[in-house]
Design an enzyme around this catalytic site. Structure first.
Site, PDB file in Angstrom:
ATOM      1  N   GLU A  89       0.818  -1.200   0.000  1.00 54.41           N
ATOM      2  CA  GLU A  89       0.000   0.000   0.000  1.00 54.41           C
ATOM      3  C   GLU A  89       0.855   1.255   0.000  1.00 54.41           C
ATOM      4  O   GLU A  89       2.044   1.222   0.343  1.00 54.41           O
ATOM      5  CB  GLU A  89      -0.845   0.029   1.262  1.00 54.41           C
ATOM      6  CG  GLU A  89       0.069   0.197   2.463  1.00 54.41           C
ATOM      7  CD  GLU A  89      -0.662   0.382   3.761  1.00 54.41           C
ATOM      8  OE1 GLU A  89      -1.872   0.230   3.807  1.00 54.41           O
ATOM      9  OE2 GLU A  89       0.013   0.699   4.741  1.00 54.41           O
ATOM     10  N   CYS A 102       3.589   8.230   1.379  1.00 56.43           N
ATOM     11  CA  CYS A 102       3.977   7.238   2.377  1.00 56.43           C
ATOM     12  C   CYS A 102       4.262   5.932   1.655  1.00 56.43           C
ATOM     13  O   CYS A 102       3.414   5.446   0.904  1.00 56.43           O
ATOM     14  CB  CYS A 102       2.814   7.068   3.357  1.00 56.43           C
ATOM     15  SG  CYS A 102       3.037   5.713   4.504  1.00 56.43           S
ATOM     16  N   CYS A 109       5.366  -7.341   8.184  1.00 62.96           N
ATOM     17  CA  CYS A 109       6.322  -6.825   9.164  1.00 62.96           C
ATOM     18  C   CYS A 109       6.469  -7.875  10.261  1.00 62.96           C
ATOM     19  O   CYS A 109       5.529  -8.628  10.527  1.00 62.96           O
ATOM     20  CB  CYS A 109       5.765  -5.531   9.764  1.00 62.96           C
ATOM     21  SG  CYS A 109       6.881  -4.728  10.943  1.00 62.96           S
ATOM     22  N   CYS A 113       3.920  -5.295  16.738  1.00 61.94           N
ATOM     23  CA  CYS A 113       3.282  -4.279  17.592  1.00 61.94           C
ATOM     24  C   CYS A 113       1.779  -4.574  17.704  1.00 61.94           C
ATOM     25  O   CYS A 113       1.116  -4.859  16.705  1.00 61.94           O
ATOM     26  CB  CYS A 113       3.510  -2.882  17.026  1.00 61.94           C
ATOM     27  SG  CYS A 113       5.247  -2.457  16.902  1.00 61.94           S
ATOM     28  N   CYS A 116      -0.868  -2.505  15.491  1.00 63.23           N
ATOM     29  CA  CYS A 116      -0.599  -2.279  14.071  1.00 63.23           C
ATOM     30  C   CYS A 116      -1.145  -3.394  13.185  1.00 63.23           C
ATOM     31  O   CYS A 116      -0.988  -4.582  13.490  1.00 63.23           O
ATOM     32  CB  CYS A 116       0.905  -2.155  13.867  1.00 63.23           C
ATOM     33  SG  CYS A 116       1.338  -1.758  12.166  1.00 63.23           S
ATOM     34  N   GLY A 161       5.931  -2.326   7.181  1.00 68.03           N
ATOM     35  CA  GLY A 161       7.314  -2.755   7.352  1.00 68.03           C
ATOM     36  C   GLY A 161       8.110  -1.906   8.307  1.00 68.03           C
ATOM     37  O   GLY A 161       7.725  -0.793   8.649  1.00 68.03           O
ATOM     38  N   GLU A 162       9.243  -2.474   8.742  1.00 65.46           N
ATOM     39  CA  GLU A 162      10.183  -1.763   9.601  1.00 65.46           C
ATOM     40  C   GLU A 162      11.404  -1.440   8.717  1.00 65.46           C
ATOM     41  O   GLU A 162      12.173  -2.341   8.370  1.00 65.46           O
ATOM     42  CB  GLU A 162      10.549  -2.651  10.795  1.00 65.46           C
ATOM     43  CG  GLU A 162      11.755  -2.217  11.601  1.00 65.46           C
ATOM     44  CD  GLU A 162      11.719  -0.747  12.034  1.00 65.46           C
ATOM     45  OE1 GLU A 162      10.738  -0.306  12.635  1.00 65.46           O
ATOM     46  OE2 GLU A 162      12.706  -0.031  11.730  1.00 65.46           O
ATOM     47  N   SER A 216       9.049   5.460  16.857  1.00 61.23           N
ATOM     48  CA  SER A 216       7.755   5.116  17.444  1.00 61.23           C
ATOM     49  C   SER A 216       7.979   4.780  18.908  1.00 61.23           C
ATOM     50  O   SER A 216       8.497   3.717  19.231  1.00 61.23           O
ATOM     51  CB  SER A 216       7.160   3.923  16.701  1.00 61.23           C
ATOM     52  OG  SER A 216       7.001   4.264  15.345  1.00 61.23           O
ATOM     53  N   LEU A 217       7.598   5.697  19.789  1.00 57.08           N
ATOM     54  CA  LEU A 217       7.869   5.536  21.215  1.00 57.08           C
ATOM     55  C   LEU A 217       6.672   4.875  21.910  1.00 57.08           C
ATOM     56  O   LEU A 217       6.781   3.800  22.459  1.00 57.08           O
ATOM     57  CB  LEU A 217       8.190   6.914  21.811  1.00 57.08           C
ATOM     58  CG  LEU A 217       8.843   6.945  23.180  1.00 57.08           C
ATOM     59  CD1 LEU A 217      10.151   6.178  23.191  1.00 57.08           C
ATOM     60  CD2 LEU A 217       9.073   8.400  23.611  1.00 57.08           C
ATOM     61  N   CYS A 335     -10.458  -0.036   1.295  1.00 53.57           N
ATOM     62  CA  CYS A 335      -9.417  -0.946   0.856  1.00 53.57           C
ATOM     63  C   CYS A 335      -9.388  -2.166   1.746  1.00 53.57           C
ATOM     64  O   CYS A 335      -8.994  -2.088   2.897  1.00 53.57           O
ATOM     65  CB  CYS A 335      -8.092  -0.202   0.888  1.00 53.57           C
ATOM     66  SG  CYS A 335      -6.775  -1.214   0.330  1.00 53.57           S
TER      67      CYS A 335
HETATM   68  N1  SAH Z   1       7.886   0.151  11.506  1.00 50.63           N
HETATM   69  C1  SAH Z   1       8.029   1.570  11.519  1.00 50.63           C
HETATM   70  C2  SAH Z   1       7.274   2.300  10.444  1.00 50.63           C
HETATM   71  C3  SAH Z   1       5.870   1.859  10.076  1.00 50.63           C
HETATM   72  S1  SAH Z   1       4.512   2.264  11.078  1.00 50.63           S
HETATM   73  C4  SAH Z   1       7.706   2.117  12.896  1.00 50.63           C
HETATM   74  O1  SAH Z   1       7.323   1.334  13.760  1.00 50.63           O
HETATM   75  O2  SAH Z   1       7.882   3.308  13.132  1.00 50.63           O
HETATM   76  C5  SAH Z   1       4.385   4.002  11.025  1.00 50.63           C
HETATM   77  C6  SAH Z   1       3.783   4.570  12.307  1.00 50.63           C
HETATM   78  O3  SAH Z   1       2.413   4.217  12.462  1.00 50.63           O
HETATM   79  C7  SAH Z   1       4.470   4.090  13.564  1.00 50.63           C
HETATM   80  O4  SAH Z   1       4.667   5.168  14.440  1.00 50.63           O
HETATM   81  C8  SAH Z   1       3.467   3.128  14.118  1.00 50.63           C
HETATM   82  O5  SAH Z   1       3.683   2.911  15.481  1.00 50.63           O
HETATM   83  C9  SAH Z   1       2.169   3.814  13.781  1.00 50.63           C
HETATM   84  N2  SAH Z   1       0.985   2.970  13.823  1.00 50.63           N
HETATM   85  C10 SAH Z   1       0.867   1.697  13.469  1.00 50.63           C
HETATM   86  N3  SAH Z   1      -0.380   1.256  13.667  1.00 50.63           N
HETATM   87  C11 SAH Z   1      -1.075   2.304  14.158  1.00 50.63           C
HETATM   88  C12 SAH Z   1      -2.440   2.490  14.581  1.00 50.63           C
HETATM   89  N4  SAH Z   1      -3.312   1.489  14.521  1.00 50.63           N
HETATM   90  N5  SAH Z   1      -2.794   3.710  15.014  1.00 50.63           N
HETATM   91  C13 SAH Z   1      -1.910   4.722  15.067  1.00 50.63           C
HETATM   92  N6  SAH Z   1      -0.634   4.620  14.693  1.00 50.63           N
HETATM   93  C14 SAH Z   1      -0.216   3.409  14.251  1.00 50.63           C
END
Ligand code: SAH
Length: 355
Positions: A89, A102, A109, A113, A116, A161-162, A216-217, A335
């Protein structure tokens, strides 16, 4: 799957062309054509040469499969098909300073998390440099952009992805992206988001690529972070902060933290205060986002009022912060394969912010 021609740098293309008994200038024609988003079959080359190339290389690394256009704003969501049939995507968002795309760096991935959608089926495979780039060249072409007048002006590595788990391909992609004569996007217009892979963050600071580093904290201590982000069992927040500091020393770029507000998990005022203690005085910016609910997961979004209160507490505490607004929410659900969540997470470049 055959090889991907757009994985090659201009130098690598030159060696290839020479090894195939063709003249050197053909490499420039291929490079320019691929950067314009052309398939091999569309390149301005002799038919026999193109046939030879297509024997070994995929005609197109990335094809736009479907486009979803938001009626609410100018957000567009793209579904891309890779040459092995995998789907990924991408999102394009209009901001006052340009168009931000983006892109995905992996199919799926493996970070796991809890909030996600991209990680639900695990990692399928890494994308090659040319496949990451191909998302941008395809969208630039689709929008009528050229190499002289780009329609895509900013890029965020925040799709599936990371990025730092696909380090070599992502670095090659970043170099291809800024190469002269190509799409030629400066790293200053690129944001890379990571879940906090410390050794790769440190390596990145030595690459001489001054992009916007985003981490991503989503929590203020390691124990709580591990509840939603398994990677927290491997890397500690203190080490992430050290890696950010090093990045700042090397690049002089302010770094950014993503903090996704999850009800009952990390969004009350005690958390806001803990975040202030953690980040006070650091050259950073905090992007708050209310969780985009993923239906396979039990987590709930913080409400708008709670999010505003969190933002105000941070700001009063001296932390530069913004609450991301939602964009394209009407097409997220359209989608099937991909999630609405992706539409809300894109960020503006806080280094360009006038506030
Ligand atoms: N893997 C990388 C980049 C992809 S995710 C990372 O972890 O940063 C991009 C951002 O979207 C990250 O900050 C992730 O934590 C956030 N994200 C993923 N799922 C989400 C959700 N359901 N709601 C809000 N932010 C989300």
């Amino acid at each position: 799957m055959k090889n991907i021609l757009s994985d090659l740098t201009r130098e690598e293309l030159t060696s290839l062309v020479l090894s195939m008994g063709e003249k050197k200038f053909r490499a420039d024609q291929i490079f320019t054509g691929l950067m314009q988003g052309k398939r091999i079959s569309e390149l301005p080359l002799p038919a026999s040469f193109k046939e030879e190339l297509i024997k070994e290389y995929e005609n197109a690394a990335v094809e736009i499969e479907e486009v979803f256009c938001s009626q609410e704003d100018d957000t567009k969501k793209f579904l891309f098909r890779l040459s092995d049939g995998n789907l990924i995507e991408g999102v394009l968002m209009k901001y006052r300073y340009g168009n931000t795309q983006c892109v995905s760096t992996q199919v799926g991935c493996r970070m796991g998390c809890k909030f996600c959608a991209s990680t639900l089926q695990g990692l399928i495979r890494n994308l090659t440099a040319g496949e990451i780039l191909g998302q941008i060249t395809a969208v630039n072409r689709y929008l009528g952009g050229t190499l002289e007048k780009r329609a895509v002006t900013n890029v965020v590595l925040m799709g599936s992805g990371e990025p730092l788990d696909n380090y070599a391909n992502v670095i090659k992609f970043l170099r291809l992206l800024s190469e002269t004569g190509g799409i030629c996007l400066s790293p200053r217009n690129v944001s890379l988001s990571t879940s906090g892979l410390v050794p790769e963050m440190e390596q990145l600071s030595e690459e001489g690529i001054p992009l916007n580093l985003t981490v991503s904290l989503h929590a203020t201590n390691d124990e709580e972070r591990a509840r939603t982000m398994p990677i927290a069992n491997k890397y500690k927040i203190a080490d992430i902060l050290k890696a950010c500091e090093k990045y700042f020393e090397r690049t002089k770029r302010r770094y950014i933290f993503e903090y996704c507000l999850i009800s009952g998990e990390n969004s009350d005022l005690a958390h806001a205060k803990a975040l202030i203690s953690l980040l006070k005085g650091k050259p950073c910016h905090v992007n708050l986002i209310r969780l985009n609910v993923v239906k396979e997961r039990a987590l709930k979004a913080a409400c708008e009022r709670e999010a505003q209160a969190f933002l105000e507490t941070l700001t009063r505490g001296g932390i530069s912060a913004t609450l991301r607004r939602s964009m394209g929410s009407d097409i997220g659900g359209a989608c099937g394969q991909l999630r609405a969540s992706k539409l809300k997470i894109l960020q503006e470049d806080p280094n360009d912010r006038k506030e």
